[in-house]
Scaffold this motif. Structure first.
Motif, PDB file in Angstrom:
ATOM      1  N   GLU A 102       0.815  -1.211   0.000  1.00 21.72           N
ATOM      2  CA  GLU A 102       0.000   0.000   0.000  1.00 21.72           C
ATOM      3  C   GLU A 102       0.853   1.267   0.000  1.00 21.72           C
ATOM      4  OE1 GLU A 102      -2.177  -3.473   1.351  1.00 21.72           O
ATOM      5  OE2 GLU A 102      -0.313  -2.568   2.082  1.00 21.72           O
ATOM      6  N   ASP A 105       2.224   1.797  -3.481  1.00 27.03           N
ATOM      7  CA  ASP A 105       1.192   2.257  -4.412  1.00 27.03           C
ATOM      8  C   ASP A 105       0.817   3.712  -4.148  1.00 27.03           C
ATOM      9  OD1 ASP A 105       1.309  -0.273  -5.420  1.00 27.03           O
ATOM     10  OD2 ASP A 105      -0.698  -0.879  -4.770  1.00 27.03           O
ATOM     11  N   THR A 106       0.859   4.124  -2.888  1.00 28.91           N
ATOM     12  CA  THR A 106       0.581   5.524  -2.563  1.00 28.91           C
ATOM     13  C   THR A 106       1.642   6.442  -3.161  1.00 28.91           C
ATOM     14  OG1 THR A 106      -0.581   4.952  -0.524  1.00 28.91           O
ATOM     15  CG2 THR A 106       0.313   7.177  -0.676  1.00 28.91           C
ATOM     16  N   ARG A 109       1.107   6.539  -6.960  1.00 29.26           N
ATOM     17  CA  ARG A 109      -0.091   7.319  -7.281  1.00 29.26           C
ATOM     18  C   ARG A 109       0.162   8.814  -7.093  1.00 29.26           C
ATOM     19  NH1 ARG A 109      -4.402   6.720 -10.261  1.00 29.26           N
ATOM     20  NH2 ARG A 109      -4.428   4.531  -9.594  1.00 29.26           N
ATOM     21  N   TYR A 112       2.147  10.077  -9.985  1.00 30.46           N
ATOM     22  CA  TYR A 112       1.265  10.161 -11.157  1.00 30.46           C
ATOM     23  C   TYR A 112       0.381  11.403 -11.089  1.00 30.46           C
ATOM     24  CZ  TYR A 112      -2.743   8.986 -14.142  1.00 30.46           C
ATOM     25  OH  TYR A 112      -3.749   9.027 -15.067  1.00 30.46           O
ATOM     26  N   LEU A 375      -0.454  -4.405  -9.889  1.00 27.87           N
ATOM     27  CA  LEU A 375      -0.446  -2.943  -9.836  1.00 27.87           C
ATOM     28  C   LEU A 375      -1.477  -2.407 -10.817  1.00 27.87           C
ATOM     29  CD1 LEU A 375       0.855  -0.272  -8.859  1.00 27.87           C
ATOM     30  CD2 LEU A 375       2.565  -0.549 -10.667  1.00 27.87           C
ATOM     31  N   ASP A 376      -2.081  -1.290 -10.463  1.00 28.91           N
ATOM     32  CA  ASP A 376      -3.054  -0.610 -11.316  1.00 28.91           C
ATOM     33  C   ASP A 376      -2.453  -0.392 -12.708  1.00 28.91           C
ATOM     34  OD1 ASP A 376      -4.608   1.451 -12.603  1.00 28.91           O
ATOM     35  OD2 ASP A 376      -5.409   2.025 -10.648  1.00 28.91           O
ATOM     36  N   ARG A 377      -3.162  -0.826 -13.741  1.00 28.98           N
ATOM     37  CA  ARG A 377      -2.661  -0.722 -15.116  1.00 28.98           C
ATOM     38  C   ARG A 377      -2.404   0.733 -15.529  1.00 28.98           C
ATOM     39  NH1 ARG A 377      -2.843  -5.270 -18.161  1.00 28.98           N
ATOM     40  NH2 ARG A 377      -3.995  -7.063 -17.299  1.00 28.98           N
ATOM     41  N   GLU A 378      -3.185   1.648 -14.983  1.00 25.70           N
ATOM     42  CA  GLU A 378      -2.998   3.061 -15.275  1.00 25.70           C
ATOM     43  C   GLU A 378      -1.618   3.530 -14.823  1.00 25.70           C
ATOM     44  OE1 GLU A 378      -5.824   6.933 -14.734  1.00 25.70           O
ATOM     45  OE2 GLU A 378      -5.365   5.809 -12.890  1.00 25.70           O
ATOM     46  N   LEU A 379      -1.188   3.056 -13.642  1.00 25.80           N
ATOM     47  CA  LEU A 379       0.128   3.425 -13.135  1.00 25.80           C
ATOM     48  C   LEU A 379       1.235   2.736 -13.933  1.00 25.80           C
ATOM     49  CD1 LEU A 379      -0.501   3.387  -9.273  1.00 25.80           C
ATOM     50  CD2 LEU A 379      -0.408   5.355 -10.809  1.00 25.80           C
TER      51      LEU A 379
END
Length: 390
Positions: A102, A105-106, A109, A112, A375-379
Motif C-alpha cells: 500500500e 502504491d501511494t 499514485r 502520477y 499494480l493498477d494498469r494506469e500506473l
C-alpha cells in the motif's frame, strides 16, 4: 550547464548516495541536508558546505532546490517521498520503495497525480556483474532463461542488520523484503518478468537469543569497524530483534520462469551467487565485484566441468557497490533534468516490494503460497511510458 541543486534527507548508512550526488561544477551539488541527529547535521553541513536542518520539510520549502534524495529508514519513505513529490521536487528514494504494498502504491499514485519525477535507487541494476549477466542473456549465450537461483551470503548481516532499526519488523516488515528487494528486482530484470506467486520458509536461528542493548542506547562506536566471529559471539544487538536471519523464497514469474532466493545472515562470507539456466546453457557468477567472473556453460551434456565454455570478467569500477552508486546517481541526475527512459523502474521497485511482502507473510504462516497483488494498469502505463501523462 548549471548544477542541479540537491537536498539530501538522511545521512546514515547510505551516505554514499549523497556523496555520489555531490559533483560541484559537474552537474549537481548538495546544497542542503536534513537529519535528526545534531552531530550528523554539523558534520555533514560542513562536509558538503550545505545548510543543515532537522525537519526535512524545510528543504521542501526551498524554491532553489531542484531535487531531493531520500535515504532515511524504510518506514519513513512514504511520507517523505509523497511530501517531496507534492512540493514539485524530483525525488530519488532509496530502495526498498516502501515496507508495504500500500505504501508503494501511494507513492506511485502521488507521482502520477502530481506529475513530479520519481526515481528509485535500485543500484544493483548498475552494478557491473548484473549488467554483464544481463548482456550475456540478451546475446542469447544461454538461450531463453527459464530458471534463476540466487544464494545470498550476508557475512556482516549480524552487524549491519541486527544492531540497528533493520532488526525491527515494524521498520522493515522483514529482511526478506528489506535485504532481498535488490535481488528480487535483479531476478525480475534478468528473467524478464515479475513474481506472480510466492512461498517462503525462514526463521530467526542465531540472532534471537544474543545480548541486546537497552532501548534508547546508542550503537557501539566501532559497530561498522570491528566484527565478532563466530556469529554467536555478537553482542549489543538492537533492543528489538524480530526479523528472520535465514530465509528461502520460491517464485513463479508471470512469464513462467521459476526462481529461488536464499538469504543467510550468519555466513562467513558476503556476496551474491546467481545461476541462470536457459534453453541452451547456464551462467553463474563467482564473486560479484569488479575483476570477478561470470562463467557460461553452453555445450554438453557432460559431468562436472570446473572450466566453462566462456568466461567473462566483471569490468573494473571505482566507488561503492562496484561503481553502482556513481552510475545510478548519474542516471538520476540526467532523469531529474531531462526526463526520459531509465534502467531502473518505479514499477519494478514496487513489484520487488510486493513479492517480498507476500513472501514474508508466507514465511510467517508456515510456507503458505500467496499471489502477488497486481499494480493498477494506469500506473504501469504511466511509468512504463517515461512518466509522461497521456
Amino acid at each position: 550547464m548549471e548544477d542541479l541543486r540537491i537536498g539530501v534527507v538522511g545521512l546514515g548508512l547510505r551516505r554514499s548516495v549523497a556523496a555520489a550526488a555531490h559533483r560541484p561544477g559537474k552537474g549537481a551539488v548538495v546544497t542542503a541536508v536534513a537529519d535528526l541527529d545534531p552531530e550528523v547535521r554539523r558534520c555533514e553541513g560542513e562536509a558538503f558546505d550545505a545548510y543543515a536542518v532537522e525537519d526535512y520539510r524545510r528543504l521542501l520549502d526551498d524554491d532553489k532546490l531542484d531535487a531531493v534524495v531520500i535515504a532515511t529508514p524504510d518506514d519513513t519513505h512514504e511520507a517523505i517521498a509523497c511530501d517531496a513529490l507534492r512540493a514539485g521536487k524530483a525525488v530519488f528514494v532509496e530502495k526498498p520503495l516502501g515496507i508495504t504494498v500500500e505504501s508503494c502504491d501511494t507513492i506511485l499514485r502521488t507521482a502520477y497525480e502530481t506529475g513530479t519525477r520519481l526515481y528509485v535507487g535500485h543500484n544493483m541494476r548498475h552494478m557491473g556483474v548484473v549488467r554483464l549477466m544481463r548482456d550475456i542473456i540478451a546475446r542469447g549465450d544461454i538461450g531463453e532463461p527459464k530458471t534463476v537461483w540466487v544464494r545470498h551470503f550476508v557475512g556482516y548481516g549480524g552487524d549491519y542488520y541486527f544492531k540497528d532499526w533493520h532488526a525491527d519488523r515494524t521498520r522493515t516488515t522483514g529482511l526478506l523484503l528489506q535485504k532481498a528487494a535488490h535481488d528480487i528486482d535483479v531476478v525480475h530484470w534478468l528473467a524478464g518478468g515479475y513474481a506472480q506467486r510466492v512461498n517462503a520458509l525462514g526463521d530467526l536461528m542465531v540472532h534471537g537469543d544474543l545480548p541486546r542493548r537497552e532501548p534508547d542506547t546508542p550503537r557501539p562506536a566501532n559497530w561498522l569497524k570491528e566484527y565478532e566471529w563466530p556469529p554467536t559471539a555478537r553482542r549489543d544487538l538492537h533492543h528489538v530483534v524480530d526479523v528472520e536471519d535465514v530465509s528461502v523464497l520460491n517464485m513463479r514469474l508471470d512469464n513462467g520462469v521459476i526462481a529461488a532466493y536464499q538469504q543467510c545472515h550468519f555466513a562467513p562470507d558476503y556476496w551474491r551467487n546467481y545461476t541462470v539456466i536457459g534453453t541452451e546453457g547456464r551462467l553463474e557468477n563467482f564473486g560479484d565485484g569488479p575483476g570477478d567472473v561470470v562463467k557460461v556453460w553452453n555445450t554438453g551434456p557432460s559431468g562436472y566441468r570446473a572450466e566453462p565454455d566462456i568466461t567473462y570478467r566483471v569490468p573494473d569500477a571505482a566507488g561503492s557497490h562496484g561503481g553502482g552508486d556513481q552510475r545510478i546517481m548519474t542516471e538520476f541526475l540526467r532523469f531529474a533534468r531531462e526526463g526520459g527512459a531509465t534502467d531502473t523502474s518505479p514499477v519494478a521497485a514496487r513489484m520487488s516490494v510486493a513479492a517480498g511482502v507476500m513472501a514474508t507473510r508466507s514465511l510467517r504462516e508456515g510456507g503458505m503460497p500467496y499471489d502477488v497483488p497486481p499494480l493498477d494498469r494506469e500506473l504501469i502505463a504511466y511509468f512504463d511510458g517515461g512518466q509522461v501523462a497521456g
